[in-house]
Every structure is written in C-alpha cells, then in structure tokens.
Write a protein that holds these residues in place. Structure first.
Motif, PDB file in Angstrom:
ATOM      1  N   VAL A  94      -6.655  15.641  11.395  1.00 37.28           N
ATOM      2  CA  VAL A  94      -7.970  15.435  10.777  1.00 37.28           C
ATOM      3  C   VAL A  94      -7.988  15.216   9.267  1.00 37.28           C
ATOM      4  O   VAL A  94      -8.984  14.734   8.727  1.00 37.28           O
ATOM      5  CB  VAL A  94      -8.966  16.583  11.117  1.00 37.28           C
ATOM      6  N   GLU A  95      -6.886  15.582   8.588  1.00 36.07           N
ATOM      7  CA  GLU A  95      -6.879  15.393   7.132  1.00 36.07           C
ATOM      8  C   GLU A  95      -5.492  15.031   6.655  1.00 36.07           C
ATOM      9  O   GLU A  95      -4.601  15.882   6.548  1.00 36.07           O
ATOM     10  CB  GLU A  95      -7.344  16.673   6.425  1.00 36.07           C
ATOM     11  N   MET A  96      -5.313  13.770   6.350  1.00 32.85           N
ATOM     12  CA  MET A  96      -3.993  13.280   5.999  1.00 32.85           C
ATOM     13  C   MET A  96      -3.430  13.951   4.749  1.00 32.85           C
ATOM     14  O   MET A  96      -2.244  14.167   4.625  1.00 32.85           O
ATOM     15  CB  MET A  96      -4.063  11.773   5.797  1.00 32.85           C
TER      16      MET A  96
ATOM     17  N   GLN B  15     -13.044  13.085   4.967  1.00 34.15           N
ATOM     18  CA  GLN B  15     -11.853  12.620   4.234  1.00 34.15           C
ATOM     19  C   GLN B  15     -11.684  11.104   4.350  1.00 34.15           C
ATOM     20  O   GLN B  15     -11.181  10.457   3.445  1.00 34.15           O
ATOM     21  CB  GLN B  15     -10.590  13.382   4.665  1.00 34.15           C
TER      22      GLN B  15
ATOM     23  N   GLU C  50      -8.056   3.880  11.674  1.00 36.60           N
ATOM     24  CA  GLU C  50      -8.617   5.107  11.089  1.00 36.60           C
ATOM     25  C   GLU C  50     -10.133   5.157  11.299  1.00 36.60           C
ATOM     26  O   GLU C  50     -10.694   6.233  11.523  1.00 36.60           O
ATOM     27  CB  GLU C  50      -8.241   5.227   9.602  1.00 36.60           C
TER      28      GLU C  50
ATOM     29  N   LEU D  63     -11.544   9.786   0.756  1.00 37.40           N
ATOM     30  CA  LEU D  63     -10.174   9.480   0.324  1.00 37.40           C
ATOM     31  C   LEU D  63      -9.626   8.165   0.883  1.00 37.40           C
ATOM     32  O   LEU D  63      -9.017   7.382   0.169  1.00 37.40           O
ATOM     33  CB  LEU D  63      -9.222  10.617   0.729  1.00 37.40           C
ATOM     34  N   ARG D  64      -9.797   7.972   2.159  1.00 36.17           N
ATOM     35  CA  ARG D  64      -9.132   6.825   2.796  1.00 36.17           C
ATOM     36  C   ARG D  64      -9.810   5.499   2.467  1.00 36.17           C
ATOM     37  O   ARG D  64      -9.145   4.524   2.134  1.00 36.17           O
ATOM     38  CB  ARG D  64      -9.043   7.025   4.317  1.00 36.17           C
TER      39      ARG D  64
ATOM     40  N   LEU E 188       0.841  -1.207   0.000  1.00 33.96           N
ATOM     41  CA  LEU E 188       0.000   0.000   0.000  1.00 33.96           C
ATOM     42  C   LEU E 188       0.871   1.250   0.000  1.00 33.96           C
ATOM     43  O   LEU E 188       0.528   2.247  -0.625  1.00 33.96           O
ATOM     44  CB  LEU E 188      -0.926   0.016   1.222  1.00 33.96           C
TER      45      LEU E 188
ATOM     46  N   LYS F 171      -9.010   4.451  -0.946  1.00 38.91           N
ATOM     47  CA  LYS F 171      -7.596   4.032  -1.039  1.00 38.91           C
ATOM     48  C   LYS F 171      -7.427   2.595  -0.542  1.00 38.91           C
ATOM     49  O   LYS F 171      -6.829   1.749  -1.211  1.00 38.91           O
ATOM     50  CB  LYS F 171      -6.717   4.998  -0.228  1.00 38.91           C
ATOM     51  N   TYR F 172      -7.950   2.318   0.629  1.00 37.48           N
ATOM     52  CA  TYR F 172      -7.833   0.962   1.199  1.00 37.48           C
ATOM     53  C   TYR F 172      -8.650  -0.062   0.415  1.00 37.48           C
ATOM     54  O   TYR F 172      -8.180  -1.157   0.147  1.00 37.48           O
ATOM     55  CB  TYR F 172      -8.290   0.949   2.658  1.00 37.48           C
TER      56      TYR F 172
END
Lengths: 268, 268
Positions: free
Chosen positions: A142-144, B161, B134, B165-166, A75, B169-170
């Motif tokens: 809070v926001e990667m 997010q 997360e 986004l996360r 990943l 992604k995963y």
C-alpha cells in the motif's frame, strides 16, 4: 571505463555496455546481468565495481536531468548505456527492464531463431516481470515509500492471495507454455529449442520466490513438473549461467525486490 | 471475419488484425485501439462487435490452451491475432499490452524516425503503463480477485500515496521528457517530432486519471505546463484520434482499470 570486476574480457569491436543499477542488491539489475552472463558478453556495473562511481547511476535519475544526446531521461534504474550507439555516435541510454532485455536479446544471441520468436519471448519476459512486481508488492502493498513494518497487516493479506491465487495462476501458466513448447524445448526452454531472455528472466523470478517463500515453493513444486522439475534446475546448468552462479559473484537476495519474511510465507 | 463495426476499410494486401479483449470496457485494450485509430488502420474487435464472438477471446485464455501454430498461450487479454503472420502462414497470436504495441508500432508508422527511437518509445510506453497499473491498484491494492468494497480502507491509504507521491513522480518525469524533447516535439510529442505509440499510451493514461481523479488533476494541472497544457490537449487533436474521439465509438470508462470513486480523490 574500467571493467576489472567483469567476468569476461571485452573483445576488439564489441560494444561497451554499462549497466547502471543500485549497488549491493540483485534487484531488477539482475535480469540484465543474467542475459550478459548467459551470453558470456562483458559489461560494466560501476555502482558495484567502485563505490565512488554510484553517482553515474544517480545523476541519470536526478529530477533535473532531461536526458542527453537524444536519449530521454530514465525514471528509475536499471538503465543501460551503450557507447557510441546513439545519434552521431553519442552514448545511447535506455531504461525499463523489459526494454533493456529487448534491446540486448538479439545482440546477445538470446532472441530465438525466427523473427516472430522475439514477440513471444518479450511476451513471456513481460509476464515473468509482472510476477516479479507482484512479489515485490507482497512486502509493499500500500505504500511504496514506507517501511514493511508500517504495512505488515496489508502485507499479510496481500501475501495470502499471492500464494493462494496468483502464484498458482502464473506457475500454471508457465507450465502450460513449457508443455506447449515441449516438442522443441523439452521442458527446458519457453520458446523454441534454445535459451532466450524469457528463460533467464523467469528463472531469476523463480529463484527469488524460492528465497522469499521457501515453504510455499516446497509445498507446491510437485504440481509443476516441467517448471519446477525441469526448467528451474535446467537453466542453472546452462553454460555461462552455471559459471556465474558458481563464481560467487552473483549478488545475494536480501532486502530488495524479493524478501524473506517468514510470516508472509505458508504457515503449515 | 467481419469488420463491419470498424472505422476504416481494410485495403487489399493489408494485414488482418484482430484485437481480442473483454467487451464493454476500454481497459488495456484501448491502448491498442488508439494505435490503430491514430494510424487509421482497420482492425476487428470481435467481443465488442458481436456478443456471440466473446468465446474468441476466452478460448485463448482457457487454462487448458497450450498455444497454437508456434504461438504460446496468452495469460490474459489484450491479445492480437494477425492472419498469416505466424509460422508457415498460420495466424500469429501475441499478448501483453506493451508487446502488442511494440509489434504494431513500426507497422503503423508510430515508431519515430530512427532506429534507436524504438527503444525510447518502448521505454516511455512501459513507464506510462506502470502508472496505469498503479492507477488500477488504487482500487485493488491487496486482493485482485475481491471487490473494491472489501478493500476500501487499503484503497484509501494506497490512493493517498498515489496522489501525493506517485502521480507527482510520474507527471514530473513526463514533464521532463517533454522538456528534453521540446526542440523537436514542442511539448506535443515525447520522442522526436511526430506521434508515436508512447504518446497515444500516455494520453490514454492521462485521460483515465482525469476520469478517476478529477479533483486531483484539476488541482495540479498548472504545475505541468507541457504535459497538461500542451501534450494532453494536443494529442486529442491528432488526425485519426480526433475522428475517433468524436465518433462516439470509443468505450467509456466505468468499472475497469480506471474507476471514479470520489472518496479516493482529493478531498479539499
């Protein structure tokens, strides 16, 4: 594959290890580098050795890559590639920091002295890496994918509880681990009487926290006599690590995992 | 030690496993339970079997406990105690979810079929557990020790997010892993052609996400044909797991790691 920049020369028959990580920052790659350096075993770090070789890292995390030779895709970096260690002598590719350390630990002589040590070392390395993740979140709570400046208020709040509750929880914990192992480890090692990858990993986290939160670390260090008084300075004196630290080769902390924003540190 | 509530009877010579975890919630303990249930191997879960036995969990994380019989103290549950597996036949105590799974995997027949599989399974289980962490942070982004209601604004921002986004992604990543292993795993297994602890762990994360973010999961499920179409329903049909899920013994999601706050889910 060139190993020109590496500290140690690979000997005939030694595995060829390639660390694939972002260039220019210590980041999570440094947990892997420290294991190699402590063991004085050569490794290649292509993205840092030659800017034309960054693609070796990024091709492996391309959203179209589905893995190769029986290795699933990673990943994210760090990744470790080991020549000939995969199925039918293909290259083996593994990722996830604690997983790479687990793979290398026994091979690098950093896995303690009896079978069950491995699970205690892994337990403690995972816990140190949890602290590392929380240190990252102090500037990205809070926001990667957004900038620190876009989440500064949240970072101030996160950092306050990090310094006041989380750091004491983790430091108190590792102090207790060192205390429980004092008979063998003399405050210098977490498991048994010699260096393991739990030690190198925790050391790097402590070093990162000294960079990111210098005032907080200075203010509390006397509370953790073993951790800050014996362990932290002791690991720096270990053969291999001492050489590496003095070599100037070690990448400096900057805008990566550990960051120094004075407003997030202790204010008094 | 009583094992009255456990699904399976311990056979002569089988190790005596005790899972030490908070009572009443699946939490991170469930990742361990699923491995036992998939393997149909008995284990004791004292805090859930008898409310008078909670102290067996909490005494191990007491801030004065420095470990015992060569096992360092745990920082937090889950912990696994294995009778007679430590130094001089003492009890072995280990903690950290991925570490317990690593210990159990080979013993429970969930470690794949060749030596290097272990590192790929561990890699994927660690990645699933990162997603689990997360998911926890969606309701506790800035202060671990405060209530959700005290960090609701931050939770809304984090969750946005996370969903946008996360999760993609995963999910995209695990879809690719399943794709890369489709020849052996047929979309049903992450590594090779049989169930591993990476599968049970990812399944529990997906199940938790279905509980916490039902609208988001429903909206995106058609994008992940293998992950949501084959893997997620397939694992529930595995021998051992199917029995366990149907037994009603499995603890329900509530106010633990995965929480359903409708305001954090997709709104349209």
């Amino acid at each position: 594959m060139s190993e020109s920049k590496s500290q140690h020369q690979r000997k005939e028959g030694e595995p060829q290890y390639t660390l694939l990580y972002h260039p220019g920052i210590p980041g999570r790659g440094e947990y892997i580098r420290l294991a190699f350096e402590a063991a004085q075993v050569p490794y290649s770090d292509p993205a840092n050795e030659d800017k034309n070789r960054k693609h070796e890292v990024y091709s492996k995390i391309d959203p179209k890559f589905t893995g190769s030779n029986g290795s699933p895709p990673p990943l994210a970096p760090p990744m470790l590639q080991i020549s000939g260690a995969g199925k039918n002598n293909s290259d083996l590719l593994i990722s996830q920091t604690p997983n790479i350390l687990l793979y290398l630990g026994p091979k690098l002589g950093l896995a303690g002295s009896n079978e069950t040590d491995l699970y205690h070392i892994n337990q403690l390395a995972l816990t140190a890496l949890d602290l590392s993740n929380e240190a990252h979140d102090t500037h990205h709570p809070v926001e990667m994918a957004a900038y620190y400046e876009e989440q500064k208020e949240e970072s101030l709040r996160y950092s306050k509880q990090f310094r006041e509750l989380r750091v004491p929880k983790y430091f108190g914990y590792f102090e207790r681990v060192l205390k429980g192992n004092e008979g063998s480890g003399e405050g210098r090692y977490l498991v048994g009487g010699k260096l393991t990858w739990a030690d190198t990993t925790l050391w790097q986290v402590l070093d990162g926290l000294h960079f990111a939160f210098p005032k907080e670390c200075a203010a509390i260090q006397d509370k953790y006599l073993l951790l800050m008084g014996k362990f932290y300075p002791g690991i720096m004196e270990e053969k291999g690590l001492k050489e590496y630290i003095n070599s100037g080769k070690r990448l400096k902390f900057s805008q990566g995992l550990f960051r120094n924003y004075p407003e997030l540190d202790r204010q008094d």
